[in-house]
Design an enzyme around this catalytic site. Structure first.
Site, short mmCIF file in Angstrom:
data_model
loop_
_atom_site.label_atom_id
_atom_site.label_comp_id
_atom_site.label_asym_id
_atom_site.label_seq_id
_atom_site.Cartn_x
_atom_site.Cartn_y
_atom_site.Cartn_z
N ASP A 1 101.69 18.01 30.04
CA ASP A 1 100.88 18.28 31.23
C ASP A 1 100.16 19.61 31.14
OD1 ASP A 1 103.21 19.77 31.35
OD2 ASP A 1 103.92 18.92 33.23
N ASN B 1 112.90 18.62 41.81
CA ASN B 1 112.83 17.38 42.61
C ASN B 1 112.89 16.13 41.73
OD1 ASN B 1 110.37 17.45 41.39
ND2 ASN B 1 109.14 17.50 43.27
N HIS C 1 111.08 15.64 38.95
CA HIS C 1 109.84 15.27 38.25
C HIS C 1 109.96 15.46 36.74
CE1 HIS C 1 107.94 19.52 38.90
NE2 HIS C 1 108.28 19.44 37.65
N GLU D 1 105.35 13.59 40.01
CA GLU D 1 106.11 13.96 41.20
C GLU D 1 106.74 12.72 41.85
OE1 GLU D 1 106.70 16.98 41.75
OE2 GLU D 1 104.96 18.22 42.16
#
Ligand code: GLP
Length: 242
Positions: A67, A136, A138, A143
Site C-alpha cells: 500500500d 482494527n 486491517h 479497512e
C-alpha cells in the site's frame, strides 16, 4: 494455518527474516510482497544483516508493497516508498527498478490500481507475501468493510487508523485520508503468506481474526482461508488465543 509463538519481538523478527531469507535462497527468483508499519522493521534489519554478513542475494528479487498513502510523494519521509527504501531496499543488492510501491501521486488512481494488479499478474503473482495487521484488523490498508475487495483500490482510511498512524506525523491532521492498497485477490493468490503480529494491544483482534468468524469486519480473518499461511506472534499478541 501454522501458528508460531515467539517469546518476544526479537525472536519474532528473527524467525520472520529467516523464512523470507530461505524463500530467497531456495527459490532464487522470488516475487516478494512487502509490508510497512513498525512490526516488520526488526525482520528487515535482520535481512540487511544476512545480506551484509551471510551473502543473502537480492539480485533476482522483485518486490510489491501492499500500500501507499494517497497524496504523499515517494520522497515524503512518511510515504511507504520512503519507508521501504530506508528500512530495507537501499541497504541490499536489489535492482530498484524491480521494487514496486503504488504511486501515491497518481492523477488517475483507478488506472494506477489497474496497472498495479496487471504488473503483479505479469510477474506471475506473488510468491511470498509478508503481512502485518492494524489495530482494527486491517491488512495493507484494507479497512473493516461490508465485503472483501479483490482488486487494488483507493480506500478511505478509518478514524481509528488515522489516529493509530498519527504517531508518525506531527498531528492526526497531517495523516492522509486515503490510500491505495492491494486488495485481497493478489494477497490470497500469493503462494505463501507470512503474517506477523506483536504486542498486547492487538491480542483481542488476533484471536478474533484467527479463531473467530471470517468476516470483512475483521479483514485479517480472511487469512483462515489461505492454503499456506504461517503466523508468527509474540507471547503478548498470542495472549488471547484459546
Ligand atoms: C499500516 C499499514 C499496515 C500495517 C499496519 C500496522 O496501517 N498499512 O500494512 O500492518 O500499519 O502497523 P504496526 O506494525 O506499526 O502496528
Amino acid at each position: 494455518m501454522r501458528i508460531i509463538i515467539a517469546k518476544d519481538y526479537d525472536e519474532l523478527s528473527k524467525r520472520a527474516a529467516d523464512m523470507m531469507a530461505s524463500q530467497i535462497r531456495v527459490e532464487g527468483h522470488t516475487v516478494l510482497g512487502l509490508a510497512t508499519g513498525s512490526t516488520p522493521v526488526g525482520a528487515y534489519k535482520e535481512l540487511i544483516r544476512q545480506y551484509e554478513e551471510d551473502g543473502l542475494d537480492f539480485s533476482d528479487v522483485d518486490t510489491f508493497n501492499l500500500d501507499e498513502y494517497y497524496g504523499l510523494s515517494p520522497d515524503h519521509p512518511e510515504s511507504y516508498r520512503y519507508f521501504m527504501n530506508e528500512k530495507l531496499l537501499k541497504h541490499v543488492n536489489i535492482d530498484m527498478d524491480r521494487t514496486h510501491v503504488p504511486n501515491g501521486l497518481a492523477e488517475d488512481p483507478e488506472t494506477e490500481c489497474l496497472k498495479y494488479d496487471q504488473l503483479i499478474e505479469e510477474l506471475g503473482g506473488i510468491d511470498f507475501q509478508l503481512l502485518g495487521m492494524g489495530n482494527n484488523g486491517h491488512i495493507g490498508f484494507n479497512e473493516p468493510n461490508e465485503c472483501f475487495v479483490a482488486n487494488t483500490n483507493l480506500v478511505n482510511l478509518s478514524e481509528e487508523t488515522i489516529e493509530a498512524n498519527s504517531r508518525f506525523f506531527n498531528s492526526a491532521a497531517e495523516v492522509p485520508r486515503q490510500a491505495i492498497t492491494m486488495g485481497f485477490g493478489a494477497i490470497m493468490r500469493a503462494d505463501k503468506l507470512l503474517f506477523v503480529v506483536s504486542g498486547k494491544k492487538k491480542a483481542k483482534v488476533v484471536a478474533a481474526a484467527l479463531q473467530g468468524n471470517i468476516t470483512p469486519k475483521i479483514p485479517a480473518s480472511i487469512l483462515q482461508l489461505h492454503k499456506d499461511v504461517i503466523v508468527i506472534l509474540d507471547e503478548d499478541a498470542a495472549s488471547e488465543l484459546k
